[in-house]
Design a protein around this motif. Structure first.
Motif, short mmCIF file in Angstrom:
data_model
loop_
_atom_site.label_atom_id
_atom_site.label_comp_id
_atom_site.label_asym_id
_atom_site.label_seq_id
_atom_site.Cartn_x
_atom_site.Cartn_y
_atom_site.Cartn_z
N GLU A 192 15.10 -7.95 -3.95
CA GLU A 192 14.92 -7.25 -2.63
C GLU A 192 16.04 -6.15 -2.56
O GLU A 192 17.06 -6.57 -2.70
CB GLU A 192 14.78 -8.05 -1.45
N VAL A 193 15.89 -5.16 -2.23
CA VAL A 193 16.76 -3.91 -2.08
C VAL A 193 16.95 -4.21 -0.60
O VAL A 193 16.16 -3.84 0.39
CB VAL A 193 16.02 -2.55 -2.08
N VAL A 194 18.58 -4.26 -0.12
CA VAL A 194 18.84 -4.48 1.05
C VAL A 194 19.39 -3.24 1.71
O VAL A 194 19.04 -2.99 2.93
CB VAL A 194 20.00 -5.42 1.45
N GLU A 195 20.14 -2.54 0.75
CA GLU A 195 20.74 -1.08 1.28
C GLU A 195 20.72 -0.49 0.20
O GLU A 195 20.69 -1.02 -1.13
CB GLU A 195 22.21 -1.49 1.85
N PRO A 196 20.71 0.87 0.06
CA PRO A 196 20.59 1.71 1.19
C PRO A 196 19.26 1.76 1.84
O PRO A 196 18.26 1.51 0.87
CB PRO A 196 21.30 3.29 1.03
N GLY A 197 19.00 2.38 2.81
CA GLY A 197 17.68 2.37 3.54
C GLY A 197 16.56 3.28 2.59
O GLY A 197 15.45 2.96 2.51
N PHE A 198 17.23 4.43 2.02
CA PHE A 198 16.12 5.31 1.38
C PHE A 198 15.70 4.56 -0.14
O PHE A 198 14.66 5.03 -0.46
CB PHE A 198 16.88 6.73 1.18
N HIS A 242 19.33 8.10 -7.86
CA HIS A 242 18.84 6.88 -7.71
C HIS A 242 17.83 6.56 -8.77
O HIS A 242 17.46 5.06 -8.98
CB HIS A 242 18.06 6.86 -6.50
N GLU A 243 17.49 7.59 -9.82
CA GLU A 243 16.15 7.36 -10.58
C GLU A 243 16.19 5.98 -11.41
O GLU A 243 15.17 5.44 -11.63
CB GLU A 243 16.39 8.51 -11.55
N GLU A 244 17.50 6.12 -12.24
CA GLU A 244 17.41 4.75 -13.25
C GLU A 244 17.67 3.63 -12.59
O GLU A 244 16.94 2.64 -12.81
CB GLU A 244 18.81 5.23 -14.02
N LEU A 245 18.30 3.44 -11.46
CA LEU A 245 18.50 2.04 -10.69
C LEU A 245 17.17 1.71 -10.13
O LEU A 245 16.59 0.54 -10.05
CB LEU A 245 19.46 2.43 -9.57
N LEU A 246 16.31 2.73 -9.48
CA LEU A 246 15.06 2.32 -9.15
C LEU A 246 14.22 1.76 -9.95
O LEU A 246 13.45 0.66 -9.99
CB LEU A 246 14.39 3.83 -8.60
N ASP A 259 15.01 0.11 -12.90
CA ASP A 259 15.56 -1.22 -13.36
C ASP A 259 15.18 -2.19 -12.06
O ASP A 259 15.12 -3.46 -12.55
CB ASP A 259 17.20 -0.95 -13.51
N VAL A 260 15.26 -1.84 -10.80
CA VAL A 260 15.20 -2.63 -9.82
C VAL A 260 13.59 -3.09 -9.89
O VAL A 260 12.76 -4.19 -9.68
CB VAL A 260 15.35 -1.92 -8.35
N LEU A 261 12.62 -1.87 -10.12
CA LEU A 261 11.26 -2.14 -10.16
C LEU A 261 10.83 -3.21 -11.27
O LEU A 261 9.54 -3.94 -11.09
CB LEU A 261 10.40 -0.87 -10.37
N LYS A 262 11.65 -3.49 -12.31
CA LYS A 262 11.12 -4.21 -13.28
C LYS A 262 11.24 -5.90 -13.03
O LYS A 262 10.56 -6.55 -13.42
CB LYS A 262 12.22 -4.12 -14.52
N TYR A 263 11.95 -6.17 -11.73
CA TYR A 263 12.07 -7.34 -11.28
C TYR A 263 10.82 -7.57 -10.34
O TYR A 263 10.95 -8.67 -9.90
CB TYR A 263 13.41 -7.66 -10.80
N GLY A 264 10.19 -6.60 -9.74
CA GLY A 264 9.17 -6.97 -8.94
C GLY A 264 9.52 -7.65 -7.68
O GLY A 264 10.57 -7.24 -6.88
N GLU A 311 13.10 2.17 0.85
CA GLU A 311 12.15 2.82 1.19
C GLU A 311 11.13 3.43 -0.03
O GLU A 311 9.89 3.20 -0.20
CB GLU A 311 12.17 4.18 2.13
N LEU A 312 12.07 3.95 -1.07
CA LEU A 312 11.49 4.36 -2.34
C LEU A 312 10.78 3.18 -3.27
O LEU A 312 9.54 3.25 -3.64
CB LEU A 312 12.37 4.83 -3.01
N VAL A 313 11.22 1.87 -3.19
CA VAL A 313 10.55 0.87 -3.72
C VAL A 313 9.58 0.36 -2.93
O VAL A 313 8.31 0.14 -3.58
CB VAL A 313 11.76 -0.44 -3.77
N ARG A 314 9.34 0.43 -1.55
CA ARG A 314 8.25 0.17 -0.86
C ARG A 314 7.08 0.99 -1.42
O ARG A 314 6.01 0.85 -1.39
CB ARG A 314 8.75 0.32 0.63
N GLN A 315 7.50 2.49 -1.44
CA GLN A 315 6.29 3.40 -1.71
C GLN A 315 5.68 3.31 -3.05
O GLN A 315 4.62 3.37 -3.46
CB GLN A 315 7.03 4.92 -1.66
N GLU A 316 6.65 2.88 -3.99
CA GLU A 316 6.18 2.46 -5.29
C GLU A 316 5.25 1.21 -5.63
O GLU A 316 4.40 1.14 -6.16
CB GLU A 316 7.35 2.16 -6.50
#
Length: 222
Positions: A199-205, A184-188, A190-195, A208-213
């Motif tokens: 919204e990450v719908v799935e998977p749940g983990f 998940h590291e690189e995908l995480l 790239d997702v965070l770049k969009y602030g 949760e990682l995006v929420r923690q960041e």
């Protein structure tokens, strides 16, 4: 990076030579902006290329960013990959007994052992290195479902994040992208770049990682 720029200019020159419409090409007007480019040792690069083409094993000293440790590995080169302006070596690691990807800027030294390389089946190689998102290899075990805002969707809809991605425009105008991934590291990142534009719908983990960041970021700016 200079070699890559030179190759692009040579390619452009060949295209222009076939076109009578441009009399005085000014290649200096073409800009190449490289982001997060990491320096490359040309001597090391040549050693890797020679071992790859001659199908010889390499003994490398590798300094991993993940644990900040240096290890010695005997590897069989499979491919050299230019990804996001940086070079990587896909190889079979004889110590781990599995394919691994090594960032060239973290290889401290490389010496050809003279032994014949152990070459993997091309289909198996593609399955391992090409089926998951980003530079991280392995068979995809998860599918990320990402909902982009109407605004961000206008950009993302024109991009290819993965060769096996699926996408659709939702009834509320948002753009949904589904991507297979393993790690998940690189995908995480790239997702965070969009602030808040995604919204990450799935998977749940991953959600949760995006929420923690997001909580960590909020704490920094309180």
């Amino acid at each position: 990076m200079q070699n890559e720029i030179g190759q692009l200019r040579d390619h452009l020159q060949k295209l222009l030579d076939r076109s009578p419409g441009v009399k005085t090409p000014q290649l200096g007007r073409i800009k190449i902006l490289s982001q997060a480019y990491r320096s490359r040792n040309d001597d090391l690069f040549l050693t890797l290329v020679q071992a790859l083409f001659n199908q010889h094993r390499l003994r490398i000293h590798y300094h991993a960013r993940s644990d900040d440790l240096t290890s010695e590995r005997l590897v069989s080169p499979q491919n050299l990959v230019l990804y996001k302006d940086n070079w990587y070596l896909d190889a079979y690691c004889h110590q781990r007994q599995e394919p691994r990807t090594f960032a060239l800027d973290r290889i401290r030294s490389a010496t050809a052992s003279g032994e014949a390389a152990q070459l993997l089946d091309p289909d198996a190689l593609q399955q391992h290195f090409g089926s998951s998102y980003g530079i991280f290899a392995g068979t995809p075990e998860h599918t990320a479902v990402l909902n982009f805002s109407v605004k961000a969707g206008r950009w993302v809809a024109d991009e290819t994040w993965h060769s096996q991605q699926e996408s659709e425009w939702l009834t509320d105008g948002r753009y949904q992208l589904r991507i297979p991934f393993n790690r998940h590291e690189e995908l995480l990142m790239d997702v965070l770049k969009y602030g808040a534009e995604v919204e990450v719908v799935e998977p749940g983990f991953l959600r949760e990682l995006v929420r923690q960041e997001a909580e960590k970021l909020q704490a920094v700016y309180r």
